[in-house]
Design an enzyme around this catalytic site. Structure first.
Site, PDB file in Angstrom:
ATOM      1  N   CYS A  36      75.085 -15.320   9.693  1.00  0.00           N
ATOM      2  CA  CYS A  36      74.067 -15.916   8.824  1.00  0.00           C
ATOM      3  C   CYS A  36      72.639 -15.586   9.250  1.00  0.00           C
ATOM      4  O   CYS A  36      71.676 -16.046   8.620  1.00  0.00           O
ATOM      5  CB  CYS A  36      74.272 -17.420   8.738  1.00  0.00           C
ATOM      6  SG  CYS A  36      75.851 -17.796   7.973  1.00  0.00           S
ATOM      7  N   HIS A  80      66.715 -17.423  -7.756  1.00  0.00           N
ATOM      8  CA  HIS A  80      66.395 -16.008  -7.494  1.00  0.00           C
ATOM      9  C   HIS A  80      65.228 -15.858  -6.522  1.00  0.00           C
ATOM     10  O   HIS A  80      64.355 -15.009  -6.701  1.00  0.00           O
ATOM     11  CB  HIS A  80      66.159 -15.243  -8.801  1.00  0.00           C
ATOM     12  CG  HIS A  80      67.450 -14.934  -9.513  1.00  0.00           C
ATOM     13  ND1 HIS A  80      68.156 -15.889 -10.206  1.00  0.00           N
ATOM     14  CD2 HIS A  80      68.166 -13.790  -9.612  1.00  0.00           C
ATOM     15  CE1 HIS A  80      69.251 -15.348 -10.712  1.00  0.00           C
ATOM     16  NE2 HIS A  80      69.287 -14.084 -10.354  1.00  0.00           N
ATOM     17  N   GLU A 122      77.371 -24.445  -0.938  1.00  0.00           N
ATOM     18  CA  GLU A 122      76.947 -23.051  -0.723  1.00  0.00           C
ATOM     19  C   GLU A 122      78.036 -22.099  -1.182  1.00  0.00           C
ATOM     20  O   GLU A 122      77.763 -21.016  -1.682  1.00  0.00           O
ATOM     21  CB  GLU A 122      76.715 -22.794   0.774  1.00  0.00           C
ATOM     22  CG  GLU A 122      75.371 -23.204   1.268  1.00  0.00           C
ATOM     23  CD  GLU A 122      74.993 -22.566   2.595  1.00  0.00           C
ATOM     24  OE1 GLU A 122      75.763 -21.763   3.169  1.00  0.00           O
ATOM     25  OE2 GLU A 122      73.902 -22.885   3.065  1.00  0.00           O
TER      26      GLU A 122
HETATM   27  N1  LIG Z   1      76.531 -26.954   9.013  1.00  0.00           N
HETATM   28  C1  LIG Z   1      76.218 -25.757   8.447  1.00  0.00           C
HETATM   29  N2  LIG Z   1      76.855 -24.643   8.853  1.00  0.00           N
HETATM   30  C2  LIG Z   1      76.574 -23.469   8.257  1.00  0.00           C
HETATM   31  C3  LIG Z   1      75.629 -23.408   7.230  1.00  0.00           C
HETATM   32  C4  LIG Z   1      74.946 -24.595   6.852  1.00  0.00           C
HETATM   33  O1  LIG Z   1      74.082 -24.609   5.961  1.00  0.00           O
HETATM   34  N3  LIG Z   1      75.286 -25.733   7.478  1.00  0.00           N
HETATM   35  N4  LIG Z   1      75.410 -22.243   6.592  1.00  0.00           N
HETATM   36  C5  LIG Z   1      76.070 -21.135   6.869  1.00  0.00           C
HETATM   37  C6  LIG Z   1      75.849 -19.910   6.040  1.00  0.00           C
HETATM   38  O2  LIG Z   1      74.878 -20.108   5.056  1.00  0.00           O
HETATM   39  C7  LIG Z   1      77.121 -19.314   5.389  1.00  0.00           C
HETATM   40  O3  LIG Z   1      76.750 -18.415   4.356  1.00  0.00           O
HETATM   41  C8  LIG Z   1      78.058 -20.313   4.770  1.00  0.00           C
HETATM   42  O4  LIG Z   1      78.978 -20.606   5.733  1.00  0.00           O
HETATM   43  P1  LIG Z   1      80.555 -20.317   5.689  1.00  0.00           P
HETATM   44  O5  LIG Z   1      81.229 -21.473   5.045  1.00  0.00           O
HETATM   45  O6  LIG Z   1      80.926 -19.989   7.083  1.00  0.00           O
HETATM   46  O7  LIG Z   1      80.661 -19.067   4.710  1.00  0.00           O
HETATM   47  P2  LIG Z   1      81.886 -18.104   4.436  1.00  0.00           P
HETATM   48  O8  LIG Z   1      82.005 -17.950   2.961  1.00  0.00           O
HETATM   49  O9  LIG Z   1      81.663 -16.855   5.205  1.00  0.00           O
HETATM   50  O10 LIG Z   1      83.102 -18.920   5.011  1.00  0.00           O
HETATM   51  P3  LIG Z   1      84.618 -18.509   5.231  1.00  0.00           P
HETATM   52  O11 LIG Z   1      85.345 -19.755   4.830  1.00  0.00           O
HETATM   53  O12 LIG Z   1      84.700 -18.229   6.691  1.00  0.00           O
HETATM   54  O13 LIG Z   1      84.923 -17.329   4.360  1.00  0.00           O
HETATM   55  C9  LIG Z   1      76.980 -21.093   8.013  1.00  0.00           C
HETATM   56  N5  LIG Z   1      77.221 -22.362   8.634  1.00  0.00           N
HETATM   57 ZN   LIG Z   2      74.584 -18.670   3.705  1.00  0.00          ZN
END
Ligand SMILES: Nc1nc2c(c(=O)[nH]1)N=C([C@H](O)[C@H](O)COP(=O)(O)OP(=O)(O)OP(=O)(O)O)CN2
Ligand SMILES: [Zn+2]
Length: 135
Positions: A36, A80, A122
């Site tokens: 990230c 955006h 997200e």
């Molecule tokens: N407590 C938080 N942890 C994380 C955040 C956040 O806002 N709060 N944000 C991120 C990143 O923005 C990331 O894009 C989203 O996290 P994640 O769920 O790990 O995304 P993935 O789609 O890659 O997850 P998988 O389930 O592993 O595919 C990270 N952490």
């Molecule tokens: Zn993210």
């Protein structure tokens, strides 16, 4: 035959509406090598839940379109965009984005309506929910 009871129950009533926006972000404070730290995008979903008295004339807590109106100025600031460029979102985690949106929502025509829950998604599997603290 017994008459049907018309006893009034007191109800807590909430309404919810979901909004979406597309944005990019990167998280500046993650450890080196964290995925990230790179700029990437999300199709964000924001679910807003409002609680309050049901207006006896209108029959609603707040018009759904008033929620829409309250959201529109925030949507213009977020959609955006690179969220890191938005004032107050220099570290745009879900937690801090949820608080940012929460602090900026109000319904001038329905002052008794309160946001009691606000959820930021997200991804399909990653959410953050904020509630006003008691007291
Ligand atoms: N407590 C938080 N942890 C994380 C955040 C956040 O806002 N709060 N944000 C991120 C990143 O923005 C990331 O894009 C989203 O996290 P994640 O769920 O790990 O995304 P993935 O789609 O890659 O997850 P998988 O389930 O592993 O595919 C990270 N952490
Ligand atoms: Zn993210």
């Amino acid at each position: 035959m017994e008459p049907v009871s018309k006893k009034k129950v007191s109800l807590v009533t909430e309404i919810s509406k979901e909004f979406t926006f597309e944005a990019a972000h990167r998280l500046p404070n993650v450890p080196p090598g964290h995925k990230c730290s790179r700029v990437h995008g999300h199709s964000y979903r924001i679910e807003i839940t409002v609680r309050g008295p049901v207006d006896p004339h209108f029959g609603w807590i707040v018009d759904f379109s008033e929620l829409n109106a309250a959201w529109q100025s925030l949507h213009a600031q977020l959609d955006h965009r690179l969220l890191n460029d938005v004032e107050g979102l220099e570290n745009p985690t879900s937690e801090l984005l949820a608080a940012w949106v929460y602090e900026r929502l109000s319904f001038p025509n329905f002052p008794a309506a309160r946001v009691v829950k606000l959820r930021v998604s997200e991804t399909c599997t990653s959410q953050c929910t904020v509630y006003p603290a008691e007291g």
